[in-house]
Scaffold this active site. Structure first.
Site, short mmCIF file in Angstrom:
data_model
loop_
_atom_site.label_atom_id
_atom_site.label_comp_id
_atom_site.label_asym_id
_atom_site.label_seq_id
_atom_site.Cartn_x
_atom_site.Cartn_y
_atom_site.Cartn_z
N LYS A 198 18.84 -13.13 25.01
CA LYS A 198 19.95 -13.92 24.44
C LYS A 198 21.28 -13.16 24.51
CE LYS A 198 17.29 -17.27 21.98
NZ LYS A 198 15.93 -16.80 22.25
C1 LIG Z 1 14.90 -17.57 22.74
C2 LIG Z 1 13.76 -16.88 23.42
C3 LIG Z 1 12.91 -17.55 24.32
C4 LIG Z 1 13.03 -19.02 24.61
O1 LIG Z 1 14.18 -19.34 25.36
P1 LIG Z 1 14.72 -20.85 25.45
O2 LIG Z 1 16.02 -20.75 26.12
O3 LIG Z 1 14.82 -21.33 24.02
O4 LIG Z 1 13.71 -21.65 26.22
C5 LIG Z 1 11.91 -16.82 24.95
N1 LIG Z 1 11.73 -15.51 24.69
C6 LIG Z 1 12.51 -14.83 23.83
C7 LIG Z 1 12.24 -13.38 23.58
C8 LIG Z 1 13.56 -15.48 23.16
O5 LIG Z 1 14.34 -14.80 22.29
#
Ligand SMILES: *Cc1c(COP(=O)(O)O)cnc(C)c1O
Length: 503
Positions: free
Chosen positions: A145
Site C-alpha cells: 500500500k
Molecule cells: C490491502 C492488501 C491486499 C489486498 O489488496 P486489494 O487491493 O484490496 O485487492 C493484499 N495483501 C496485503 C498485504 C494488503 O495489505
C-alpha cells in the site's frame, strides 16, 4: 484526460472531471467510482523507450497520460521525490526475484534451469514457466500500500498548497491501510489524519508501527470494538454533510483513482524486468481483497501492456474467486466474513470491483448502476452467468482466479522456504499457491509480494518455527512510546475529538 463515473449515463458528458478535481474526492456523487474516459494506448515503440527508465521516471511517463492539470515539471518532481531508494530500500524500487530451486539435484537430470518444476502425483517432474516475486513491500510500512500512498501524500500536499486548503482524513483500518496512510501523510502541510482502528485487534507489530508516530498531524483513535464499528463511525461522520463540509473530511480508501493509477506503474516495471523484448508476454498473480491491486493490472493490460493472464488470488473470503468461476457476485455479511491469517484480504465485498464490471459491460453506466445500486442493495448479489459479457472476463480480459486456505498458506510458506530458500508473507503465499494452478508454458508468472513476513510473524512461526527477519529500522519498535487515544465506539466522541483538534 477527463474522468467519468461508473454509473454515469453514457450520453451525459457534463459531469466529466479533471484529475485534480477527483484527487481529493471519494465516490462520485452518483455513488459510482471514477475511471478515465478511455485508456491511453501504449505501443511497442513507447514500451521500448520506457524499458530503460528509472522507476520514478517510468511513473512520470505513466501518470502523464492520466494527469493534464499538473505542470509536467511539477509532476516529474513529485514522482522523483516519492520513489527514492531512501524510502523504498532499493534503487529498483520494486525488484524482481526469480524463484530458483536451492536443491538443484531435485530437478530432473540434475540440471538447474531457470524454471520451477512440480512433482506430479505419479512422481514425474513437470517443468513449468519461471516464477518471479515482485517486491512491492520495501516501503515505510512493509506492505504494497506504500507504493500508492506515498505518492498520494505528495499529490495531496501539492494540490492543497496550490488551493490554500486543508484536508482532514478520517479512516478506519484493520492494519495495513492505516499505517501506510499515516506514514505517507506525516508532517505534510495542510493534512491531518484521524485513523480509527479496533482496540487490541491489530498485531503487536502493526500497533507499534502506527502508535509510535509522534507527528502532530497524525491522530490514532483505538476504538473499543471491531473493525466494522470503526467503519460505521467513518460512514456516520461522512454522512453528516454539514460536519463533513465544515471540517473538510476526506478519505484515502482504495477506491481513490490516484491510488489505483500509481499501482499501474509496477505492472510495467515488473514486465520490463521479466522480459527482454515486447513480443514476450507475462502473467501476474495478485493477492486480492478489495480488487484495487489487480484492477491496476487490468488498466495496464487495457493500455496495451502484453499481459497474458491476471490471476486473482483470494483467501477463504472468496467473493471474487466465486465470481470468476461462476459469474455470480455475492457479497457476504459481516458474520460470513472469515478472520484469516491473511487478514488484509478479509473482505465481505470488493470495493473496486465495480470498475472492472463497468468495462466488462461495455462501459454501460446504466447497467452498472442497476447491478450495484439496485440488485446488490436489494438482494446482496447479482448474476452475470447467462450474460455473454461474462465469458469475456477470461477470454478478452485475461482473468483467472483461485482461492487459498490457512492450510494452503502454511504449506506454501514451508515449500517456498525449503525449495527456494525464501520466506514469504501469508498474503503472498496465497498469490503463489494460486499462481501455480495457472502456469502456462513459456509465460513467466509474476507473483506480487504484497507484504513482508515480519508483519504477520505469528503464522510464519506456525509454518517454519522461526521468526522472520526484521528490517533494522523496526527493531525494538514495540518498546517506543505510543500516541493513541482509546475511545468508546461512539460517533459523537469521535466528532468531538476532530472538532477539538482542528481548532
Ligand atoms: C490491502 C492488501 C491486499 C489486498 O489488496 P486489494 O487491493 O484490496 O485487492 C493484499 N495483501 C496485503 C498485504 C494488503 O495489505
Amino acid at each position: 484526460m477527463k474522468y467519468l463515473s461508473t454509473r454515469a449515463a453514457s450520453n451525459d458528458k457534463s459531469d466529466r472531471k479533471r484529475f485534480c478535481e477527483i484527487l481529493l474526492e471519494g465516490l462520485a456523487p452518483d455513488g459510482g467510482l471514477y475511471l478515465p474516459e478511455s485508456y491511453p494506448q501504449v505501443n511497442a515503440a513507447t514500451l521500448t523507450q520506457w524499458r530503460g527508465l528509472s522507476y520514478a521516471d517510468l511513473a512520470f511517463k505513466v501518470l502523464s497520460l492520466y494527469i493534464d492539470d499538473i505542470p509536467a515539471a511539477d509532476l516529474k518532481a513529485i514522482c522523483r521525490k516519492t520513489y527514492t531508494e531512501e524510502v523504498f530500500g532499493t534503487p529498483e524500487i520494486v525488484p524482481l526475484k526469480k524463484l530458483v530451486s536451492v536443491h538443484p539435484e531435485l530437478v530432473e537430470g540434475g540440471v538447474q534451469t531457470s524454471t520451477s518444476s512440480v512433482r506430479t502425483e505419479e512422481g514425474s517432474v513437470r517443468t513449468e514457466s519461471a516464477i518471479y516475486l515482485e517486491a512491492l513491500s520495501n516501503g515505510p510500512t512493509l506492505a504494497f500500500k506504500d507504493m500508492a500512498m506515498q505518492l498520494l501524500g505528495n499529490l495531496f500536499e501539492y494540490e492543497l498548497t496550490r488551493r490554500g486548503e486543508e484536508l482532514n482524513i478520517l479512516g478506519a483500518t484493520s492494519g495495513d491501510t492505516g499505517s501506510a496512510a499515516e506514514y505517507a501523510m506525516r508532517g505534510k502541510q495542510g493534512v491531518r489524519v484521524f485513523m480509527t482502528s479496533p482496540y487490541g485487534r491489530m498485531s503487536p507489530f502493526q500497533q507499534a508501527q502506527m502508535f509510535s508516530q509522534q507527528d502532530a498531524n497524525i491522530h490514532n483513535l483505538a476504538v473499543k470494538g471491531v473493525f466494522d464499528d470503526c467503519q460505521d463511525i467513518v460512514k456516520a461522520v461522512s454522512n453528516d454533510l454539514a460536519f463533513k463540509r465544515q471540517y473538510k473530511i476526506g478519505t484515502v480508501n482504495s477506491i481513490n483513482w490516484a491510488r489505483l493509477m500509481a499501482q499501474v506503474v509496477y505492472y510495467f516495471s515488473g514486465y520490463f524486468q521479466a522480459t527482454k523484448s515486447n513480443s514476450e508476454k507475462v502473467s501476474f498473480s495478485v493477492p486480492s481483497g478489495n480488487f484495487g491491486n489487480v484492477c491496476a493490472g487490468h488498466v495496464a493490460r487495457m493500455m496495451g501492456l502484453p499481459i497474458d493472464h491476471l490471476v486473482v488470488a483470494t483467501n477463504e473470503n472468496d467473493v471474487l474467486d466465486e465470481f470468476f468461476r461462476t459469474g455470480i457476485y455475492r457479497v457476504r455479511g459481516s458474520a460470513d466474513t472469515h478472520e484469516t491469517s491473511s487478514p488484509s484480504m478479509d473482505i465481505s465485498k470488493a470495493s473496486n470491483f465495480e470498475r472492472f464490471v463497468f468495462d466488462l459491460l461495455g462501459r454501460d453506466g446504466g447497467k452498472t448502476r442497476s447491478l450495484f445500486n439496485d440488485q446488490l442493495n436489494k438482494t446482496g448479489q447479482f448474476d452475470l452467468s447467462a450474460d455473454p459479457a461474462f465469458v469475456q472476463a477470461a477470454q478478452r480480459y485475461g482473468f483467472q482466479s483461485g482461492k487459498s486456505t490457512h492450510a494452503d498458506r502454511l504449506a506454501t510458506i514451508r515449500d517456498a522456504h525449503q525449495r527456494f530458500g525464501v520466506i514469504i508473507d501469508t498474503h503472498t503465499a496465497d498469490g503463489l499457491k494460486v499462481a501455480r494452478e495457472h502456469l502456462s508454458p513459456g509465460v513467466p508468472m509474476i507473483v506480487l509480494e504484497t507484504a513482508l513476513p515480519i508483519k504477520f510473524a505469528e503464522t510464519i512461526v506456525e509454518a517454519l518455527d522461526c521468526e522472520p527477519d526484521r528490517p533494522a529500522k523496526f527493531i525494538g519498535i514495540e518498546a517506543l512510546p505510543k500516541r493513541v487515544l482509546v475511545i468508546d465506539a461512539d460517533v459523537a466522541l469521535v466528532k468531538a475529538y476532530i472538532t477539538q483538534h482542528c481548532a
